[in-house]
Design a protein around this motif. Sequence first.
Motif, PDB file in Angstrom:
ATOM      1  N   ASN A 109       0.830  -1.210   0.000  1.00 49.40           N
ATOM      2  CA  ASN A 109       0.000   0.000   0.000  1.00 49.40           C
ATOM      3  C   ASN A 109       0.865   1.261   0.000  1.00 49.40           C
ATOM      4  O   ASN A 109       0.486   2.279   0.576  1.00 49.40           O
ATOM      5  CB  ASN A 109      -0.955   0.031   1.201  1.00 49.40           C
ATOM      6  N   SER A 114       3.965  -1.340   6.872  1.00 50.74           N
ATOM      7  CA  SER A 114       2.563  -1.392   6.470  1.00 50.74           C
ATOM      8  C   SER A 114       1.736  -1.994   7.599  1.00 50.74           C
ATOM      9  O   SER A 114       2.104  -3.015   8.181  1.00 50.74           O
ATOM     10  CB  SER A 114       2.409  -2.245   5.208  1.00 50.74           C
ATOM     11  N   ASP A 116      -1.196  -3.321   7.126  1.00 49.49           N
ATOM     12  CA  ASP A 116      -1.739  -4.580   6.602  1.00 49.49           C
ATOM     13  C   ASP A 116      -0.790  -5.747   6.854  1.00 49.49           C
ATOM     14  O   ASP A 116      -1.212  -6.846   7.222  1.00 49.49           O
ATOM     15  CB  ASP A 116      -2.032  -4.470   5.104  1.00 49.49           C
ATOM     16  N   GLN A 120      -2.180  -8.753   9.094  1.00 54.73           N
ATOM     17  CA  GLN A 120      -2.336 -10.063   8.447  1.00 54.73           C
ATOM     18  C   GLN A 120      -1.510 -11.125   9.165  1.00 54.73           C
ATOM     19  O   GLN A 120      -1.955 -12.266   9.328  1.00 54.73           O
ATOM     20  CB  GLN A 120      -1.952  -9.948   6.971  1.00 54.73           C
ATOM     21  N   ASP A 141      -4.492   1.657   4.217  1.00 48.36           N
ATOM     22  CA  ASP A 141      -3.609   0.646   4.805  1.00 48.36           C
ATOM     23  C   ASP A 141      -4.157   0.192   6.153  1.00 48.36           C
ATOM     24  O   ASP A 141      -4.491   1.018   7.004  1.00 48.36           O
ATOM     25  CB  ASP A 141      -2.197   1.216   4.975  1.00 48.36           C
ATOM     26  N   GLY A 145      -6.271  -5.809   6.448  1.00 49.36           N
ATOM     27  CA  GLY A 145      -5.677  -6.612   7.510  1.00 49.36           C
ATOM     28  C   GLY A 145      -6.584  -6.727   8.717  1.00 49.36           C
ATOM     29  O   GLY A 145      -6.681  -7.790   9.341  1.00 49.36           O
TER      30      GLY A 145
END
Length: 201
Positions: A109, A114, A116, A120, A141, A145
């Motif tokens: 992103n 990040s 995410d 994640q 961003d 996630g």
Amino acid sequence: MALRQPLAFNDRLIAIGASTGGTEAIREVLAGLPAGLPGIVIAQHMPERFTRSFAERLDRTCALVVKEAVHGERILPGHAYVAPGHSHLAVIRSGGHYLAEVSGSAPVNRHRPSVDVLFQAVARVAGRNAVGVLLTGMGKDGAAGLLEMRRAGAFTIAQDEASCVVYGMPREAAEIGAACEVLDLRAIPARIVGELRQTVR
């Protein structure tokens, strides 16, 4: 705000992500948390030369121990770990413990770190034992996630529009159903503690 001790600290994990306006928002959240919490991992969009001093400033003002994350270190209860600027922070599980994974892989992103990437990873390794918090910031961003975290059974929070400096990332999360609750910044610390007091989800 005392925290009772029925929690298996090795199993619980808190993940926080932010961008524009996030340094002050993260400070407010951490300042409202007691010391006896599961480990906290943080991704804040920030140049690398500032993240260490940011962590040190938080450490001086919070009950938690706050530091810049180091690759391979164990994530301990009562500690918060800030992603180094220009590096992703993820989490892996090894021998019943969570470890920080710091890498210089490609931006996600357009960001490194990040949110995410962090969320994640937490969704994969902690699942329903995690709490995810997405704070103020421009762009999207962290929204995807946070949705992964919720789908994995985590309790997820997005900051509300009125208390955001920029209502971008939390809005994206709310719009895709990634947040279990959308809350004023001032309400988030108590809500985190309240969730952790409950049985494992």
